[in-house]
Design an enzyme around this catalytic site. Structure first.
Site, PDB file in Angstrom:
ATOM      1  N   GLY A  25     -52.722   1.682   2.652  1.00 29.06           N
ATOM      2  CA  GLY A  25     -53.329   0.480   2.760  1.00 29.06           C
ATOM      3  C   GLY A  25     -54.116   0.153   1.326  1.00 29.06           C
ATOM      4  CB  SER A  26     -56.454  -2.411   0.120  1.00 28.83           C
ATOM      5  OG  SER A  26     -57.470  -2.171   1.284  1.00 28.83           O
ATOM      6  CD  GLU A  28     -55.571   4.317   2.393  1.00 23.52           C
ATOM      7  OE1 GLU A  28     -56.797   4.648   2.659  1.00 23.52           O
ATOM      8  OE2 GLU A  28     -55.033   3.203   2.615  1.00 23.52           O
ATOM      9  CD  GLU A  47     -51.029   3.811   9.704  1.00 19.66           C
ATOM     10  OE1 GLU A  47     -51.874   2.987   9.109  1.00 19.66           O
ATOM     11  OE2 GLU A  47     -50.596   3.201  10.754  1.00 19.66           O
ATOM     12  CG  HIS A  70     -55.686   1.716   5.602  1.00 23.68           C
ATOM     13  ND1 HIS A  70     -56.383   1.888   4.694  1.00 23.68           N
ATOM     14  CD2 HIS A  70     -55.756   0.558   6.426  1.00 23.68           C
ATOM     15  CE1 HIS A  70     -57.043   0.721   4.183  1.00 23.68           C
ATOM     16  NE2 HIS A  70     -56.710  -0.225   5.229  1.00 23.68           N
ATOM     17  CG  HIS A 280     -48.121  20.503  32.085  1.00 23.77           C
ATOM     18  ND1 HIS A 280     -46.707  19.801  31.705  1.00 23.77           N
ATOM     19  CD2 HIS A 280     -48.859  19.223  31.870  1.00 23.77           C
ATOM     20  CE1 HIS A 280     -46.816  18.648  31.788  1.00 23.77           C
ATOM     21  NE2 HIS A 280     -48.184  18.299  31.747  1.00 23.77           N
ATOM     22  N   GLY A 399     -47.203  17.853  23.832  1.00 22.54           N
ATOM     23  CA  GLY A 399     -46.529  16.912  24.871  1.00 22.54           C
ATOM     24  C   GLY A 399     -46.933  15.318  24.489  1.00 22.54           C
TER      25      GLY A 399
END
Length: 525
Positions: A25-26, A28, A47, A70, A280, A399
């Site tokens: 993004g800007s 970075e 991402e 970002h 689980h 998971g």
């Protein structure tokens, strides 16, 4: 005098973080300016896929990976994939851009408000430098924390810091090294060996950390030395033991009562490189059968602290394995001949998943790495596959859907000399589908096999388990992954018969390819 950015780039090169996974993004862009030629920036389109690729890369290489995200929104997009990396103990360093310092307090556009709290409690450490001069030290801490904790870390950096002139002391951070040793004590080893030697019916339970540490072959040596039945711990993200070995008893079910039932008859359960246990499905009962002693050996102090039962030794499992091989009496056993797979059942309308897995087993090289994200077919998978090497199997550790496609791409980047196959369910594939673009752009020779049954199979199984009856949102008809893959630049093919599948899988490839296979519905257990 060097800038903060130049010191940071030098540090990353010096410590081997030369592969950066990102979706910029800007905020970075100032960090990315002037990246040295030796740093490879791997672009992903979302991402979540970016973090999944980094997770796969870190797992196959055993090295930290830098993930460039970002600010708040972009970091949030990665959080689902982050859960898998946390439980795989992947040493990822997440670095997000922050607004310029003078605007953060006013909550200007793209400001990351309270960034150190954003990714908690998932990350093991989170920070934002107090000033520009502290950026190199903070970056180093993020890397060392990830390595020492074996858990992702998060660093937010205001983007106006990168062009700041670094202090004379900043360069000293580049040469720092931090190491960890977890050598077990003599008294602990003596006691542990005594318990093993006096046990009449010991069993081994191995976790994914064994494979992560490169101890696959040593775990086999220990099991054979003790002639001990061997399970894989519940909810394991890697395979630490060959699944066709005669001592292999399968993956422990992820329910309290089921685990207790499986360990019945064993007076000692030695758990190596695993939590106790990652349950689980809800199955109330005793944690252990009557008369069973459980001893856990792990280098994960948090896992040892939170276990509900048994004794724990926080130490390097590899050192403990070697000590037991020397101190424990070997059992007389016959030749350990690997067991053949059964004949797969034949699906009536579509292929049975076992037919697909048998085709993979018979056509792919023995050293193939499989990245699997098809939850409803795990029983079929273990019935047919024959995995005898470390690093052969990866599964989403928490998971969280969206791991399989990106992790296969990351694994191919991290270990280009080993064949990579992604086995993905049609429900899971949608969460990380953009990873296909990265595979196409880089020409990675990854084979993706999409098992299409038109439903979330694991959810259907859970609906029965929970006795909730018919529920909405479990069917996903109308998806054509062959067409989707072609749109991303990956040749996509629809395969209908076993013969077609075997012929397609056996064909050589120098780039990515995707096979969509319609399969019958199966359940996780």
């Amino acid at each position: 005098m060097a800038t903060v950015r130049e010191i940071a780039h030098h540090f990353l090169q010096r410590h081997g973080l030369t592969t950066i996974f990102g979706n910029p993004g800007s905020n970075e862009l100032p960090f990315l300016r002037g990246l040295p030629a030796g740093i490879d920036y791997v672009l992903g389109l979302h991402e979540g896929a970016v973090l999944g690729m980094a997770d796969g890369f870190a797992q196959v290489t055993g090295r930290p990976a830098l993930v460039s995200l970002h600010a708040a929104a972009g970091s949030g997009n990665a959080m689902g994939a982050l859960t898998n990396a946390v439980y795989a103990r992947s040493p990822l360093v997440l670095m997000a851009g922050q607004q310029v310092r003078t605007v953060v307090g006013m909550e200007g556009m793209l400001a990351n408000v309270d960034p150190t709290q954003l990714m908690r409690p998932l990350v093991g450490w989170a920070g934002e430098p107090t000033c520009a001069e502290d950026v190199p030290r903070s970056l180093a801490q993020a890397v060392f924390e990830a390595e020492l904790r074996r858990r992702p870390t998060y660093l937010s950096v205001p983007y106006d810091d990168w062009d700041t002139e670094a202090s004379p002391n900043a360069a000293m951070i580049v040469e720092r090294r931090v190491r960890r040793s977890a050598t077990p004590g003599e008294d602990d080893l003596r006691a542990l060996a005594g318990w093993v030697n006096t046990a009449k019916h010991p069993a081994l339970v191995l976790g994914g950390d064994i494979d992560s540490a490169g101890l696959f072959d040593r775990s086999v040596a220990l099991a054979e030395h003790l002639d001990a039945p061997t399970w894989v711990a519940p909810s394991s993200f890697r395979l630490p033991f060959p699944n066709r070995h005669p001592l292999f008893r399968g993956v422990l079910p992820a329910g309290i009562a089921s685990v207790s039932s499986a360990l019945d008859g064993h007076d000692l359960a030695l758990v190596l490189g695993a939590p106790v246990f990652r349950y689980h499905q809800h199955e109330p009962g005793r944690y252990l059968p009557e008369g069973t002693r459980l001893v856990q050996v792990t280098d994960d102090a948090e896992a040892a602290a939170r276990a509900p039962v048994g004794e724990a030794l926080v130490a390097d499992p590899g050192m403990v394995i070697e000590a037991l091989l020397k101190r424990c009496t070997g059992k007389v056993a016959g030749e350990h001949r690997y067991l053949p797979a059964p004949e797969p059942p034949v699906g009536e309308v579509a292929l049975h998943p076992e037919q697909v897995f048998a085709a993979l087993r018979d056509t792919q090289p023995a050293d193939t790495t499989y990245v699997v994200e098809s939850t409803a077919t795990n029983v079929a998978w273990w019935r047919q596959m024959d995995l005898r090497r470390g690093g052969s199997y990866f599964f989403p550790a928490a998971g969280g859907l969206g791991f399989g496609l990106p992790a296969a791409v990351g694994a191919a980047i991290g270990n280009p000399g080993r064949p990579i196959v992604g086995v993905i369910g049609d429900g899971s594939a949608n969460y990380g589908i953009t990873a296909l673009w990265t595979a196409a752009q880089r020409g990675l020779p990854v084979t993706f096999v999409i098992l299409r049954n038109g439903t979330y199979g694991a959810l259907r199984w859970f609906a029965e388990l929970l006795e909730v009856g018919t529920v909405p949102g479990v069917d996903i008809p109308g998806l054509d992954f062959a067409a989707i893959a072609t749109g991303y630049g990956v040749p996509g093919h629809t395969v209908s018969t076993v013969d077609e599948l075997r012929t397609a899988l056996a064909a050589p490839t120098d780039g990515p390819r995707l096979f969509q296979v319609d399969t019958t519905l199966t359940t996780p257990e």
